[in-house]
Design a protein around this motif. Structure first.
Motif, PDB file in Angstrom:
ATOM      1  N   LEU A  79       0.861  -1.181   0.000  1.00 60.92           N
ATOM      2  CA  LEU A  79       0.000   0.000   0.000  1.00 60.92           C
ATOM      3  C   LEU A  79       0.897   1.231   0.000  1.00 60.92           C
ATOM      4  O   LEU A  79       1.187   1.822   1.039  1.00 60.92           O
ATOM      5  N   THR A  80       1.375   1.605  -1.178  1.00 58.67           N
ATOM      6  CA  THR A  80       2.407   2.630  -1.282  1.00 58.67           C
ATOM      7  C   THR A  80       1.952   3.994  -0.762  1.00 58.67           C
ATOM      8  O   THR A  80       2.764   4.745  -0.238  1.00 58.67           O
ATOM      9  N   SER A  81       0.673   4.310  -0.880  1.00 62.00           N
ATOM     10  CA  SER A  81       0.209   5.607  -0.367  1.00 62.00           C
ATOM     11  C   SER A  81       0.368   5.662   1.148  1.00 62.00           C
ATOM     12  O   SER A  81       0.746   6.703   1.701  1.00 62.00           O
ATOM     13  N   TYR A  82       0.127   4.542   1.833  1.00 64.38           N
ATOM     14  CA  TYR A  82       0.311   4.508   3.286  1.00 64.38           C
ATOM     15  C   TYR A  82       1.788   4.450   3.647  1.00 64.38           C
ATOM     16  O   TYR A  82       2.202   5.031   4.645  1.00 64.38           O
ATOM     17  N   THR A  83       2.576   3.766   2.851  1.00 64.77           N
ATOM     18  CA  THR A  83       4.019   3.733   3.075  1.00 64.77           C
ATOM     19  C   THR A  83       4.585   5.144   3.014  1.00 64.77           C
ATOM     20  O   THR A  83       5.359   5.560   3.882  1.00 64.77           O
ATOM     21  N   ASP A  84       4.175   5.897   1.993  1.00 65.58           N
ATOM     22  CA  ASP A  84       4.628   7.283   1.856  1.00 65.58           C
ATOM     23  C   ASP A  84       4.149   8.150   3.016  1.00 65.58           C
ATOM     24  O   ASP A  84       4.897   8.973   3.539  1.00 65.58           O
ATOM     25  N   LEU A  85       2.889   7.979   3.424  1.00 66.49           N
ATOM     26  CA  LEU A  85       2.328   8.741   4.533  1.00 66.49           C
ATOM     27  C   LEU A  85       3.128   8.497   5.814  1.00 66.49           C
ATOM     28  O   LEU A  85       3.494   9.440   6.524  1.00 66.49           O
ATOM     29  N   LEU A  86       3.444   7.252   6.099  1.00 65.33           N
ATOM     30  CA  LEU A  86       4.199   6.929   7.309  1.00 65.33           C
ATOM     31  C   LEU A  86       5.641   7.401   7.230  1.00 65.33           C
ATOM     32  O   LEU A  86       6.208   7.863   8.222  1.00 65.33           O
ATOM     33  N   ARG A  87       6.240   7.323   6.048  1.00 66.01           N
ATOM     34  CA  ARG A  87       7.610   7.818   5.867  1.00 66.01           C
ATOM     35  C   ARG A  87       7.664   9.325   6.156  1.00 66.01           C
ATOM     36  O   ARG A  87       8.550   9.800   6.860  1.00 66.01           O
ATOM     37  N   GLU A  88       6.706  10.064   5.625  1.00 64.47           N
ATOM     38  CA  GLU A  88       6.648  11.507   5.860  1.00 64.47           C
ATOM     39  C   GLU A  88       6.402  11.817   7.338  1.00 64.47           C
ATOM     40  O   GLU A  88       7.015  12.738   7.888  1.00 64.47           O
TER      41      GLU A  88
END
Length: 87
Positions: free
Chosen positions: A28-37
């Motif tokens: 789930l790349t959108s959540y991966t990006d959200l958590l990374r940010e």
């Protein structure tokens, strides 16, 4: 002890795509990006707090997350601010 945190919520559009991904499988790349940010922001806030206290390093850094409301999560970074001197 210094800390930095942020609370993030999910986006409705991301939820729709994530639901499709869950059925199909995959990251789930959108959540991966959200958590990374969110992790980066929490770390930046922790670093700023350490600098305000005159520290130039942080040891024993830990990160944790928790659900604070439906669809919202807190990311917390914390550690011990220290002054490292050159020899």
């Amino acid at each position: 002890m210094v800390e930095g945190s942020t609370v993030r919520t999910k986006n409705v559009a991301h939820d729709v795509f994530a639901s499709v991904k869950q059925v199909m499988g995959g990251e789930l790349t959108s959540y991966t990006d959200l958590l990374r940010e969110a992790r980066a922001e929490a770390m930046q806030r922790m670093n700023a707090q350490a600098a305000e206290r005159g520290a130039n390093a942080i040891i024993g850094v830990r990160m944790t997350s928790s659900s604070v409301a439906a669809g919202a999560s807190e990311i917390l970074a914390y550690g011990t601010a220290v002054m490292v001197k050159e020899q």
